[in-house]
Design an enzyme around this catalytic site. Structure first.
Site, PDB file in Angstrom:
ATOM      1  N   ASN A   1       3.053 -51.883  54.412  1.00  0.00           N
ATOM      2  CA  ASN A   1       2.129 -53.278  54.931  1.00  0.00           C
ATOM      3  C   ASN A   1       0.993 -52.345  55.251  1.00  0.00           C
ATOM      4  O   ASN A   1       0.890 -51.603  55.952  1.00  0.00           O
ATOM      5  CB  ASN A   1       2.717 -54.107  55.787  1.00  0.00           C
ATOM      6  CG  ASN A   1       3.369 -53.363  56.986  1.00  0.00           C
ATOM      7  OD1 ASN A   1       3.898 -52.418  57.096  1.00  0.00           O
ATOM      8  ND2 ASN A   1       3.445 -54.122  58.275  1.00  0.00           N
TER       9      ASN A   1
ATOM     10  N   GLU B   1      -2.488 -54.060  57.352  1.00  0.00           N
ATOM     11  CA  GLU B   1      -3.034 -55.065  57.944  1.00  0.00           C
ATOM     12  C   GLU B   1      -4.641 -55.156  58.073  1.00  0.00           C
ATOM     13  O   GLU B   1      -5.116 -54.010  57.604  1.00  0.00           O
ATOM     14  CB  GLU B   1      -2.417 -55.025  59.686  1.00  0.00           C
ATOM     15  CG  GLU B   1      -0.853 -55.345  59.170  1.00  0.00           C
ATOM     16  CD  GLU B   1      -0.058 -55.353  60.621  1.00  0.00           C
ATOM     17  OE1 GLU B   1      -0.795 -55.195  61.731  1.00  0.00           O
ATOM     18  OE2 GLU B   1       1.054 -55.722  60.615  1.00  0.00           O
TER      19      GLU B   1
ATOM     20  N   CYS C   1       1.956 -57.227  52.689  1.00  0.00           N
ATOM     21  CA  CYS C   1       3.355 -56.793  53.125  1.00  0.00           C
ATOM     22  C   CYS C   1       3.570 -55.591  52.119  1.00  0.00           C
ATOM     23  O   CYS C   1       2.890 -55.445  50.962  1.00  0.00           O
ATOM     24  CB  CYS C   1       4.119 -58.135  52.394  1.00  0.00           C
ATOM     25  SG  CYS C   1       4.176 -59.383  53.555  1.00  0.00           S
TER      26      CYS C   1
ATOM     27  N   GLU D   1       6.210 -55.128  50.528  1.00  0.00           N
ATOM     28  CA  GLU D   1       6.908 -55.186  49.025  1.00  0.00           C
ATOM     29  C   GLU D   1       5.779 -55.679  48.026  1.00  0.00           C
ATOM     30  O   GLU D   1       5.814 -55.147  46.586  1.00  0.00           O
ATOM     31  CB  GLU D   1       7.666 -56.347  49.220  1.00  0.00           C
ATOM     32  CG  GLU D   1       8.816 -56.366  50.140  1.00  0.00           C
ATOM     33  CD  GLU D   1       8.393 -56.613  51.644  1.00  0.00           C
ATOM     34  OE1 GLU D   1       7.297 -56.471  51.993  1.00  0.00           O
ATOM     35  OE2 GLU D   1       9.710 -57.152  52.392  1.00  0.00           O
TER      36      GLU D   1
ATOM     37  N   CYS E   1       6.674 -62.732  49.444  1.00  0.00           N
ATOM     38  CA  CYS E   1       7.038 -61.498  48.551  1.00  0.00           C
ATOM     39  C   CYS E   1       8.094 -62.043  47.692  1.00  0.00           C
ATOM     40  O   CYS E   1       7.987 -61.668  46.441  1.00  0.00           O
ATOM     41  CB  CYS E   1       7.346 -60.703  49.633  1.00  0.00           C
ATOM     42  SG  CYS E   1       6.139 -59.712  50.270  1.00  0.00           S
TER      43      CYS E   1
HETATM   44  N1  THU Z   1       5.814 -57.661  56.703  1.00  0.00           N
HETATM   45  C1  THU Z   1       6.171 -57.071  55.241  1.00  0.00           C
HETATM   46  O1  THU Z   1       5.399 -55.923  55.214  1.00  0.00           O
HETATM   47  N2  THU Z   1       7.119 -57.416  54.577  1.00  0.00           N
HETATM   48  C2  THU Z   1       7.744 -58.634  54.837  1.00  0.00           C
HETATM   49  O2  THU Z   1       8.643 -59.210  54.164  1.00  0.00           O
HETATM   50  C3  THU Z   1       7.676 -59.215  56.024  1.00  0.00           C
HETATM   51  C4  THU Z   1       6.420 -58.847  56.976  1.00  0.00           C
HETATM   52  C5  THU Z   1       4.665 -57.091  57.383  1.00  0.00           C
HETATM   53  C6  THU Z   1       3.447 -58.134  57.451  1.00  0.00           C
HETATM   54  C7  THU Z   1       2.832 -57.676  58.700  1.00  0.00           C
HETATM   55  O3  THU Z   1       1.932 -56.581  58.429  1.00  0.00           O
HETATM   56  C8  THU Z   1       3.938 -57.466  59.496  1.00  0.00           C
HETATM   57  O4  THU Z   1       5.119 -57.324  58.631  1.00  0.00           O
HETATM   58  C9  THU Z   1       4.083 -58.460  60.374  1.00  0.00           C
HETATM   59  O5  THU Z   1       4.482 -59.726  59.845  1.00  0.00           O
END
Ligand code: THU
Length: 160
Positions: free
Chosen positions: A62, A64, A73, A75, A115
């Protein structure tokens, strides 16, 4: 009128050591990828690793942004990287591993709804299911045989 039963086929493993060689190897790649997540705001890191039909492993994590909705995310980073690099190579399986800097994640962390929709696009495109394995930092691992197990009645391009 008739009643339809929707069954979610899933296997629950007590921990990563119960996985077979290939699944464990892929989960280890997701854990490795997780270490490079850029998650300064949520402190929640996710790693994803895809095994492709040509034997390549494509990972992601992920990413941000200070403008929160602009982040992405793990995925979707991974699957878009796979599609951008190997556009017509099938996906065999996806492993996902999450970890928080503030608390111990001891439950399997499934992909978010957005996702699931994105992943389902590529499963529909390849006309073949791919397996998804997911876990937290420690503990149980869930394995499902297809995106359909995570997203029944999904929207796809057959409706367009
Ligand atoms: N996140 C993912 O990378 N995948 C998911 O399926 C759930 C959430 C990340 C997004 C964000 O950067 C952090 O987790 C908190 O939500």
């Amino acid at each position: 009128m008739k009643k339809i039963e929707i069954a979610t086929a899933a296997i629950l493993f007590n921990d990563i050591s119960e996985l077979d060689f290939e699944d464990k190897m892929l989960m280890d790649k997701a854990i490795e990828a997780r270490a490079n997540a850029y998650a300064p705001y949520s402190k929640f890191s996710v790693g994803a690793a895809l095994l492709l039909e040509n034997g390549e492993i494509v990972d992601g994590n992920n990413q941000e942004s200070a403008a929160y909705p602009s982040g992405m995310c793990a995925e979707r980073v991974a699957i878009w990287k796979a599609s951008a690099t190997f556009p017509n190579i099938g996906i065999l399986k996806l492993a996902i591993a999450a970890k928080s800097a503030t608390n111990l994640v001891d439950k399997p962390v499934g992909p978010c709804g957005a996702c699931r929709q994105t992943l389902s696009e590529y499963e529909f495109k390849q006309k073949k299911p791919f397996e998804i394995l997911f876990m937290g930092e420690v503990g149980e691992v869930i394995k499902v045989p297809s995106l359909k197990s995570l997203l029944p009645f999904s929207f796809d391009n057959s409706y367009l």
